[in-house]
Design a protein around this motif. Structure first.
Motif, PDB file in Angstrom:
ATOM      1  N   LEU A 137       0.925  -1.111   0.040  1.00 28.07           N
ATOM      2  CA  LEU A 137       0.342   0.174   0.099  1.00 28.07           C
ATOM      3  C   LEU A 137       0.596   1.283   0.088  1.00 28.07           C
ATOM      4  O   LEU A 137       1.984   1.344   0.627  1.00 28.07           O
ATOM      5  CB  LEU A 137      -0.957   0.234   1.168  1.00 28.07           C
ATOM      6  N   LEU A 138       0.364   2.181  -0.598  1.00 28.30           N
ATOM      7  CA  LEU A 138       0.831   3.659  -0.609  1.00 28.30           C
ATOM      8  C   LEU A 138      -0.390   4.502  -0.223  1.00 28.30           C
ATOM      9  O   LEU A 138      -1.414   4.578  -0.698  1.00 28.30           O
ATOM     10  CB  LEU A 138       1.392   4.168  -1.586  1.00 28.30           C
ATOM     11  N   PHE A 139      -0.330   4.875   1.210  1.00 26.63           N
ATOM     12  CA  PHE A 139      -1.287   5.605   1.959  1.00 26.63           C
ATOM     13  C   PHE A 139      -1.147   7.049   1.419  1.00 26.63           C
ATOM     14  O   PHE A 139      -0.307   7.765   1.885  1.00 26.63           O
ATOM     15  CB  PHE A 139      -1.466   5.660   3.461  1.00 26.63           C
ATOM     16  N   VAL A 140      -2.120   7.512   0.594  1.00 23.53           N
ATOM     17  CA  VAL A 140      -2.124   8.983   0.004  1.00 23.53           C
ATOM     18  C   VAL A 140      -2.908   9.958   1.145  1.00 23.53           C
ATOM     19  O   VAL A 140      -3.948   9.412   1.405  1.00 23.53           O
ATOM     20  CB  VAL A 140      -2.966   8.961  -1.355  1.00 23.53           C
ATOM     21  N   GLY A 141      -2.302  10.995   1.456  1.00 25.24           N
ATOM     22  CA  GLY A 141      -2.847  11.804   2.462  1.00 25.24           C
ATOM     23  C   GLY A 141      -2.535  11.388   3.880  1.00 25.24           C
ATOM     24  O   GLY A 141      -3.069  11.990   4.693  1.00 25.24           O
ATOM     25  N   GLY A 142      -1.385  10.305   3.951  1.00 25.55           N
ATOM     26  CA  GLY A 142      -1.169  10.186   5.320  1.00 25.55           C
ATOM     27  C   GLY A 142      -2.025   8.834   5.736  1.00 25.55           C
ATOM     28  O   GLY A 142      -2.996   8.473   5.170  1.00 25.55           O
ATOM     29  N   CYS A 143      -1.906   8.486   6.852  1.00 24.80           N
ATOM     30  CA  CYS A 143      -2.436   7.578   7.482  1.00 24.80           C
ATOM     31  C   CYS A 143      -2.337   7.605   9.100  1.00 24.80           C
ATOM     32  O   CYS A 143      -1.658   6.923   9.716  1.00 24.80           O
ATOM     33  CB  CYS A 143      -2.078   5.895   7.269  1.00 24.80           C
ATOM     34  N   VAL A 144      -3.002   8.619   9.760  1.00 24.46           N
ATOM     35  CA  VAL A 144      -2.898   8.674  10.949  1.00 24.46           C
ATOM     36  C   VAL A 144      -4.163   9.703  11.479  1.00 24.46           C
ATOM     37  O   VAL A 144      -4.713  10.395  10.539  1.00 24.46           O
ATOM     38  CB  VAL A 144      -1.768   9.711  11.421  1.00 24.46           C
TER      39      VAL A 144
END
Length: 385
Positions: A137-144
């Motif tokens: 995965l590449l979390f676009v817009g962050g992952c938090v």
């Protein structure tokens, strides 16, 4: 176009992050953004230290002090959607205009065999959209903090903000394809999802966020009048029961309560089947409280023995964003403390400070709507296939 590598910036052992930005060639060449914003080549931003200052919150130049807007304080520099603990491999897409950054989009590379901390024990609807191996995965817009999005310069018109966001997201999708990764954006807010959509992508509702809007005059009478009969009855009952229980409410700087609140946060997580070590919770809360973006406050509700509930929030402009609530698991006035800490104390604080919106976060929609909150969907955006 090279993406600015943030790996070193997120290393707790290297908080300045300067080792990660040594040459201006690492700056994003926004000519590749083909959107009608007509963004200029970021080669004009020739001092890589200026971008480092922007991303770390250090420095005194104009770049380091650009005013930014985002769906959540978690997406603002210097944090930019990065976890406080075990941040993993993070990068950022930077869009520039006349040599100044106007848009920032964090990207978080998944770790093989391990979900990001924000998705531990994910809800069924979230788990259903994740592949078997998070490393793909590449979390676009962050992952938090259960929010994804971009930070855009505050001075842009709404039309240009949208154009910048679209260009950043398009560029992130292209990069994911080149790297052989699956791009995904989780919990994009409803007013930004149109900018995340595009060819080969689909959006689906994922969750619900709750927003409590308050009258601009700061009047409690106006707030109560806008609730309707049922809402007024609920709020007045909350206040009466908290007083009868002898609970004491106070607002304090967040950093003063992180240690006491950690066990309460752990108790809430354990109640819902999520295990997190108190030491890690303390470290995360302490780093959140020390974050320079906004004013970090805590709404503590105590009895004679100490805190029963603590809610952390961040003030930014005329908004208050709730971060997390800790609550004693076994207490005779648990419900009263919860209502006071998450609703009544923040509302009173907001009325006194001229705050007109409280972001109450996701889930627990029934108690929030009963006290005046409105609901809006959050979205997952991912490839069509």
């Amino acid at each position: 176009m090279d993406l600015t590598d943030l790996t070193d910036l997120t290393d707790p052992a290297n908080p300045t992050g300067r080792a990660g930005l040594t040459d201006s060639k690492d700056l994003t060449d926004s000519r590749d953004l083909t959107d009608s914003t007509d963004l200029t080549d970021s080669r004009d931003l020739t001092d890589s230290r200026a971008l480092t200052d922007l991303l770390t919150g250090n420095g005194t130049g104009a770049t380091a002090h650009t005013a930014w807007d985002a769906a959540s304080v978690a997406l603002l520099p210097p944090r930019l959607g990065r976890p406080y603990l075990r941040p993993g491999h993070c990068r950022v897409v930077v869009a520039s205009e006349a040599g100044r950054p106007v848009g920032l989009l964090p990207l978080l590379r998944g770790t093989p065999g391990r979900l990001p901390q924000a998705l531990r024990d994910p809800a069924p609807e979230t788990a259903a959209v994740l592949p078997a191996d998070p490393g793909d995965l590449l979390f676009v817009g962050g992952c938090v903090d259960l929010v994804a999005g971009a930070a855009v310069a505050a001075g842009l018109t709404e039309e240009r903000r949208r154009a910048v966001r679209r260009g950043l997201v398009d560029r992130a999708w292209e990069q994911a394809g080149r790297d052989g990764l699956v791009p995904i954006a989780l919990h994009v807010r409803d007013d930004e999802v149109a900018d995340f959509r595009g060819p080969g992508r689909r959006a689906a509702e994922l969750g619900v966020t709750c927003l409590l809007r308050l009258p601009g005059d700061g009047s409690d009478a106006s707030y109560l009048a806008g609730l309707g009969q049922s809402g007024r009855r609920t709020v007045l009952k909350d206040r009466r029961r908290a007083a009868e229980a002898g609970l004491r409410s106070e607002v304090r700087p967040a950093g003063e309560l992180t240690a006491e609140a950690a066990e309460l946060v752990v108790a809430v997580k354990r109640r819902y089947g999520v295990e997190e070590h108190p030491r890690l919770v303390r470290a995360r809360l302490a780093r959140w409280a020390a974050d320079p973006a906004g004013e970090r406050v805590a709404f503590a509700v105590s009895d004679g023995a100490g805190p029963v509930a603590v809610t952390f929030g961040c003030v930014r402009g005329t908004g208050l964003e709730i971060y997390e609530t800790g609550l004693a698991d076994a207490h005779p006035h648990r419900h009263e403390a919860y209502a006071e800490s998450l609703f009544q104390a923040p509302v009173a604080f907001a009325q006194a400070r001229g705050i007109t919106a409280i972001d109450l976060g996701l889930d627990a929609t029934t108690p929030k709507t009963r006290r005046g909150a409105t609901l809006a969907p959050t979205w997952v955006v991912r490839p069509d296939q």
